[in-house]
Design a protein around this motif. Structure first.
Motif, PDB file in Angstrom:
ATOM      1  N   MET A   1      -4.273   5.818   6.013  1.00 19.31           N
ATOM      2  CA  MET A   1      -4.060   4.535   5.370  1.00 19.31           C
ATOM      3  C   MET A   1      -2.604   4.400   4.900  1.00 19.31           C
ATOM      4  O   MET A   1      -2.020   3.333   5.040  1.00 19.31           O
ATOM      5  CB  MET A   1      -5.017   4.404   4.196  1.00 19.31           C
ATOM      6  N   ARG A   2      -2.063   5.493   4.352  1.00 18.54           N
ATOM      7  CA  ARG A   2      -0.648   5.465   3.936  1.00 18.54           C
ATOM      8  C   ARG A   2       0.258   5.074   5.091  1.00 18.54           C
ATOM      9  O   ARG A   2       1.159   4.256   4.927  1.00 18.54           O
ATOM     10  CB  ARG A   2      -0.226   6.848   3.423  1.00 18.54           C
ATOM     11  N   LYS A   3      -0.009   5.672   6.244  1.00 19.07           N
ATOM     12  CA  LYS A   3       0.812   5.388   7.427  1.00 19.07           C
ATOM     13  C   LYS A   3       0.707   3.913   7.809  1.00 19.07           C
ATOM     14  O   LYS A   3       1.702   3.268   8.133  1.00 19.07           O
ATOM     15  CB  LYS A   3       0.365   6.280   8.584  1.00 19.07           C
ATOM     16  N   SER A   4      -0.482   3.367   7.736  1.00 19.66           N
ATOM     17  CA  SER A   4      -0.688   1.964   8.108  1.00 19.66           C
ATOM     18  C   SER A   4      -0.009   1.029   7.108  1.00 19.66           C
ATOM     19  O   SER A   4       0.605   0.030   7.501  1.00 19.66           O
ATOM     20  CB  SER A   4      -2.191   1.684   8.188  1.00 19.66           C
ATOM     21  N   ILE A   5      -0.101   1.328   5.827  1.00 16.79           N
ATOM     22  CA  ILE A   5       0.592   0.517   4.816  1.00 16.79           C
ATOM     23  C   ILE A   5       2.098   0.636   4.996  1.00 16.79           C
ATOM     24  O   ILE A   5       2.826  -0.361   4.908  1.00 16.79           O
ATOM     25  CB  ILE A   5       0.152   0.897   3.380  1.00 16.79           C
ATOM     26  N   ARG A   6       2.577   1.840   5.290  1.00 18.00           N
ATOM     27  CA  ARG A   6       4.014   2.034   5.527  1.00 18.00           C
ATOM     28  C   ARG A   6       4.476   1.179   6.702  1.00 18.00           C
ATOM     29  O   ARG A   6       5.541   0.553   6.652  1.00 18.00           O
ATOM     30  CB  ARG A   6       4.327   3.508   5.786  1.00 18.00           C
ATOM     31  N   THR A   7       3.678   1.094   7.762  1.00 17.88           N
ATOM     32  CA  THR A   7       4.010   0.248   8.919  1.00 17.88           C
ATOM     33  C   THR A   7       4.150  -1.205   8.481  1.00 17.88           C
ATOM     34  O   THR A   7       5.087  -1.899   8.892  1.00 17.88           O
ATOM     35  CB  THR A   7       2.933   0.388  10.017  1.00 17.88           C
ATOM     36  N   SER A   8       3.231  -1.669   7.634  1.00 14.10           N
ATOM     37  CA  SER A   8       3.307  -3.050   7.138  1.00 14.10           C
ATOM     38  C   SER A   8       4.569  -3.271   6.317  1.00 14.10           C
ATOM     39  O   SER A   8       5.239  -4.304   6.462  1.00 14.10           O
ATOM     40  CB  SER A   8       2.072  -3.370   6.293  1.00 14.10           C
TER      41      SER A   8
END
Length: 153
Positions: A1-8
């Protein structure tokens, strides 16, 4: 989830994080602030006297990540936003509420394909139905010329 939020965040999206309960907001805000120290992160709910001010700051991109309850699932349009729904398998999130929360994403001409993530340990009937409904609405919008993907310009 951290990675996905970082992408955003890297794609310069405004990030909505929906949680099921007001009691979860403060802890998740602290976790996100530790994880993304250079980003202005706030939380809000129906009990927050500064909710309107935070929504305005979020709209103006002063706040980049906003942790909230379903209080903001309707009636809030923030250009270039992505949506994360935590515990999307919780019974509090039915098909209609998932569709409404997801509807906060992609609400601008320059970013019609905002990202939506249902974060959960299992896939529910409500999630499956919500995804099907969203896909159907996007197909209709594309057919009617309301939805143009950036590479179709």
């Amino acid at each position: 989830m951290r990675k996905s939020i970082r992408t955003s965040i890297q794609r310069e999206a405004q990030v909505f994080v929906f949680v099921t309960r007001i009691a979860q907001i403060e802890a998740f805000v602290h976790l996100m602030r530790r994880t993304f120290p250079g980003i202005h992160i706030e939380g809000t709910s129906s009990q927050d006297p500064d909710r309107a001010g935070k929504v305005t700051a979020f709209r103006e991109r002063t706040i980049r990540l906003l942790v909230t309850t379903t209080i903001l699932e309707r009636g809030v349009t923030i250009p270039r936003s992505d949506v994360f729904i935590l515990d999307a398998d919780n019974g509090l999130f039915d098909e209609a509420s998932l569709v409404q929360m997801a509807g906060r994403a992609g609400r601008s001409m320059d970013d019609p394909t905002g990202r939506v993530v249902f974060a959960s340990s299992r896939r529910t009937h409500s999630q499956v139905k919500a995804v099907a409904q969203i896909r159907k609405m996007n197909t209709i919008a594309r057919r009617k010329g309301y939805l143009h993907l950036p590479n179709q310009a």
